[in-house]
Design an enzyme around this catalytic site. Structure first.
Site, mmCIF file in Angstrom:
data_model
loop_
_atom_site.group_PDB
_atom_site.id
_atom_site.type_symbol
_atom_site.label_atom_id
_atom_site.label_comp_id
_atom_site.label_asym_id
_atom_site.label_seq_id
_atom_site.Cartn_x
_atom_site.Cartn_y
_atom_site.Cartn_z
ATOM 1 N N HIS A 24 28.345 38.997 -27.996
ATOM 2 C CA HIS A 24 27.390 38.655 -29.046
ATOM 3 C C HIS A 24 27.826 37.357 -29.723
ATOM 4 O O HIS A 24 29.012 37.012 -29.738
ATOM 5 C CB HIS A 24 27.320 39.789 -30.070
ATOM 6 C CG HIS A 24 26.181 39.687 -31.031
ATOM 7 N ND1 HIS A 24 24.874 39.496 -30.630
ATOM 8 C CD2 HIS A 24 26.146 39.744 -32.389
ATOM 9 C CE1 HIS A 24 24.088 39.462 -31.693
ATOM 10 N NE2 HIS A 24 24.834 39.596 -32.776
ATOM 11 N N CYS A 72 20.603 36.050 -28.709
ATOM 12 C CA CYS A 72 21.455 35.905 -29.901
ATOM 13 C C CYS A 72 22.014 34.496 -30.017
ATOM 14 O O CYS A 72 22.170 33.974 -31.123
ATOM 15 C CB CYS A 72 22.593 36.920 -29.873
ATOM 16 S SG CYS A 72 23.722 36.772 -28.473
ATOM 17 N N ASN A 127 25.958 37.716 -38.776
ATOM 18 C CA ASN A 127 25.403 38.339 -37.583
ATOM 19 C C ASN A 127 23.888 38.151 -37.620
ATOM 20 O O ASN A 127 23.232 38.599 -38.563
ATOM 21 C CB ASN A 127 25.751 39.827 -37.572
ATOM 22 C CG ASN A 127 25.239 40.536 -36.331
ATOM 23 O OD1 ASN A 127 24.515 39.971 -35.515
ATOM 24 N ND2 ASN A 127 25.605 41.798 -36.196
#
Length: 814
Positions: free
Chosen positions: A330, A163, A351
């Site tokens: 994250h 990520c 995101n």
């Protein structure tokens, strides 16, 4: 070569020490040239000449005509720095050679590298490798004109754990859309005339990565355009949502090839973008010592001007709200900062995990993280909040743990760089923990700054070199200090992650505001971990003129100390009443037999557990224990506490005694520490006994109250000693901070308070209270009177007396 000719002349003249050093230097120069020469015949001639030079140096050494003292290696010469970079070419069992301009246009003729290892999730989805041109038949490598909508929103992370990397690609794409910067895109080759990646005729691509101190690439091979797809032909990797551009997919593959595969744990986007584009990483803790207003103004200005990009990261646990669907551990991309006329400040976040795209695809990992289960379609509201969200600046620390900033290095006019290494074996500044593979290294360099009147900071970026990705328990720090003075402030600041604290990140940024004029600072670089050799790159940047210089030579005299904070000796910072209980050491500097009037340079390092704040202060107190920090007496040290490590440097210390304080930030912290003291003059270091050590002691509680004052006197205590006794007395207000004093009097024949025997002098409001350091009194039949005083009565104020004596005694309230 001039160096070889000079060595021969020095040998013939009989200056063998100089000749030996010149032969060695000349041989090193030839070795440097060999690494950068392509022609085989020229390389062989250089090897022959180098061997002859080494042979001459060895003959001088065997003849014992060279001084037995070791020749100090000049780590700043280009040959030594080149060797450090050469040793950094091995990474994850690959050869990442230094990049050259011809690599950008070079057509790779060898077979491409084997594809990187797939992640567990990719294997479970039955991924195979398919040409990107088949998966995205209408796609180009990079569009000549960025799309008008948010470019970052067109890049998505699928079932891969990278990520941070995908977030870096998102903010890079958004920056390119706004400013035409080619940020991130310029790392992928081949490129067209505009510097954008373009399609390779043979389907092979190469990435330029900033690793281990310099730009590198996989020199002898490249990646092909095959990408991982699942059983249904859907790509399981970073991809553009509209399928129109391939550069995110190919750049991710090249990056993860170097990093060991798609099972990449990720780090943070600033570190990834440093490798991809060379932008300066800065990590700001949102929950520790955050200067909220200053940070907002700084990053807002940089973001709006296109000089920085931002990402944020969550911690291991996150609060769940109806507005935000957050995922633990994250990374999120910041694609906009907003501030209206009413001062309302927001960050717009994306995101990178694929959700709510044209095909309505949500990854299995996304469902698991949001506890959505495997069936059904999420609501539109949940889809929107999981992908795009706005967060107020003031509430950002509630939801996120860190802000990661990447700065454009072009904001600085002047830079300087060094590549150095420190070996733990045989190196004066490297130490090995006995019986383990844990090592500590320290290296000092000097920084010259020519500062004008502008309030411009100096930035130092320390980057450690690594031989593999994901190295754990490797900690680094960098700290800058003016060796000629101590920090003027005697205020105490909370533990700071920006001031010489140890971090396990691959890089550490240190910022400071230099003094006006030309100054030379000491820069201390430290490392702790399992690597026997610590190699690093240090870059200094500023709009002032800056230059990195070789540090001072190793000091001749040193002493190591091991100490601990225990329940009685952990006193906390100097705003705590127990500060005086911290471990303290007397440092005695002795005159040199050859230069008795010489002053000393003193260097002190302290290490403790990486989670424990520590602070060092050097005080002029004739080697005696101190209980307060007075500005003019503090000779070295800073006001901030640092996690795991602290250091100080002081030049020009005269022969005499000094006091070193080693304090924890909070009282009652238990732990061990090590202190290394180095000096240019002979020295001796010894622990100063705790207050009252080896003496009888008594703690008495009392109070000042209006009733006591109306009764015609202050609280009094009778003191009876058996025989001549040395007495010490400390008085502290138990609540609040009040000016207090304490005195000892004879007891008059009529029961009155008689003449003063000893006093703490004028009232003081220090947290540690007032102290009668030492007074010797004889035994008397009537004894003495202790009078604790509070000059300004403000209601009831409790206090405590600590009485020490080297003979038995009694204390009773009168």
């Amino acid at each position: 070569m001039a160096a070889a000719t000079r060595a021969t002349k020095q040998e013939l003249a009989g200056t063998y020490d100089a000749a030996f050093a010149s032969y060695v230097a000349a041989a090193q120069t030839y070795l440097f040239l060999i690494r950068h020469t392509v022609d085989p015949e020229t390389k062989q001639r250089m090897r022959t000449l180098s061997a002859k030079l080494v042979e001459r140096a060895e003959r001088i050494k065997r003849a014992k005509k060279v001084d037995q003292a070791p020749v100090l290696r000049d780590d700043f010469v280009i040959e030594q720095q080149d060797a450090v970079l050469a040793n950094g070419a091995s990474f994850n069992r690959l050869r990442l050679e230094r990049w050259s301009e011809r690599d950008g246009g070079h057509t790779v003729t060898r077979s491409p590298l084997p594809p990187p290892n797939l992640s567990r999730t990719q294997i479970e989805n039955g991924c195979t490798w398919t040409s990107a041109s088949k998966v995205f038949p209408q796609a180009c490598i990079a569009a000549e004109t960025p799309v008008e909508s948010n470019q970052g929103a067109y890049i998505a992370q699928d079932n891969v754990s990278d990520c941070s990397l995908v977030t870096a690609l998102v903010v890079a794409a958004e920056h390119h859309r706004k400013f035409g910067s080619r940020l991130g895109l310029s790392s992928l080759f081949p490129q067209d005339k505009n510097g954008l990646p373009t399609r390779a005729e043979n389907g092979q691509y190469r990435a330029r990565l900033l690793m281990n101190g310099t730009w590198r690439c996989l020199k002898l091979a490249a990646i092909d355009d095959r990408i991982p797809v699942d059983r249904s032909g859907h790509p399981i990797c970073a991809a553009s949502r509209n399928g129109k551009e391939l550069w995110p997919t190919l750049l991710e593959k090249a990056y993860l090839t170097a990093m060991g595969g798609y099972d990449f744990a990720g780090s943070n986007a600033a570190d990834d973008l440093h490798i991809l584009a060379g932008w300066i990483p800065e990590h700001i803790s949102l929950r520790q010592s955050l200067r909220s207003e200053h940070t907002w103004d700084r990053v807002k200005k940089g973001f709006w001007m296109g000089k920085c990009v931002l990402t944020v990261g969550t911690g291991k646990s996150v609060p769940q709200t109806s507005e935000l669907a957050l995922i633990p551990s994250h990374s999120y991309a910041v694609i906009d900062l907003k501030e209206d006329v009413d001062g309302h400040r927001q960050l717009v976040l994306i995101n990178p995990w694929r959700s709510g795209d044209e095909q309505g695809i949500w990854t299995a990992d996304m469902r698991a993280a949001l506890d959505l289960g495997g069936e059904g379609t999420p609501s539109a509201e949940h889809t929107a909040s999981a992908q795009l969200m706005s967060v107020d600046w003031e509430t950002l620390p509630v939801y996120f743990e860190a802000l990661h900033v990447s700065w454009d290095p072009s904001i600085f006019d002047h830079t300087d760089t060094v590549h150095l290494s420190v070996a733990s074996s045989g190196a004066a500044e490297g130490t090995v923990k006995a019986g383990s593979s844990w090592t500590r290294h320290a290296r000092r360099v000097r920084l010259q700054v020519e500062a004008d009147d502008s309030p411009t900071q100096v930035w130092l970026l320390l980057s450690r070199h690594s031989s593999r990705s994901g190295m754990k328990d490797e900690y680094i720090s960098v700290y800058v200090q003016n060796p000629g003075q101590a920090e003027a402030s005697t205020s105490t600041m909370a533990p700071s992650s920006e001031k010489s604290s140890m971090t396990d990140a691959p890089s550490e940024l240190y910022r400071f505001l230099p003094e006006r004029g030309r100054s030379v600072y000491d820069v201390t670089i430290a490392h702790e971990g399992q690597s026997a050799v610590f190699a690093f790159t240090l870059v200094v940047m500023s709009n002032h003129r800056v230059k990195l210089l070789e540090g001072p030579p190793p000091l001749q005299h040193s002493q190591e100390i091991e100490g601990s904070w225990t329940t009685p000796t952990s006193g906390g910072n100097h705003t705590c009443p127990s500060f005086y209980r911290n471990p303290q050491y007397s440092i005695r500097l002795l005159a040199s037999p050859t230069t008795p009037s010489a002053n000393s340079r003193l260097e002190i390092d302290a290490t403790t557990d990486n989670g424990t704040p520590i602070n060092l202060r050097l005080v002029y107190s004739d080697g005696e224990r101190v209980d307060r920090l007075t500005g003019r007496d503090v000779l070295a040290g800073k006001s901030t506490y640092s996690y795991g490590r602290d250091s100080l440097v002081r030049e020009g210390l005269a022969v005499g005694k000094y006091t070193l304080l080693v304090s924890s930030y909070q009282p009652d912290v238990l732990g061990n520490f090590k202190v290394s003291v180095r000096s240019s003059l002979p020295l001796s270091v010894s622990a100063i006994p705790q207050e009252g050590a080896g003496m009888f002691s008594r703690r008495i509680e009392g109070e000042w109250s209006p009733a006591t004052d109306r009764g015609g006197g202050k609280p009094r205590f009778r003191l009876l000693v058996s025989g001549h006794a040395e007495v010490k007395i400390r008085l502290q207000a138990s609540e609040g901070q009040h000016a207090v004093s304490v005195s000892v009097h004879k007891w008059g024949t009529a029961g009155e308070v008689g003449d003063v025997v000893a006093t703490s002098d004028s009232p003081v409001d220090h947290p540690c209270g007032a102290l009668i350091r030492s007074v010797r009194i004889p035994s008397t039949e009537r004894g003495y009177v202790i009078v604790p005083s509070l000059p300004r009565q403000v209601g009831t104020v409790p206090f405590q007396l600590f009485v020490y004596a080297d003979a038995r005694f009694e204390v009773m309230e009168m």
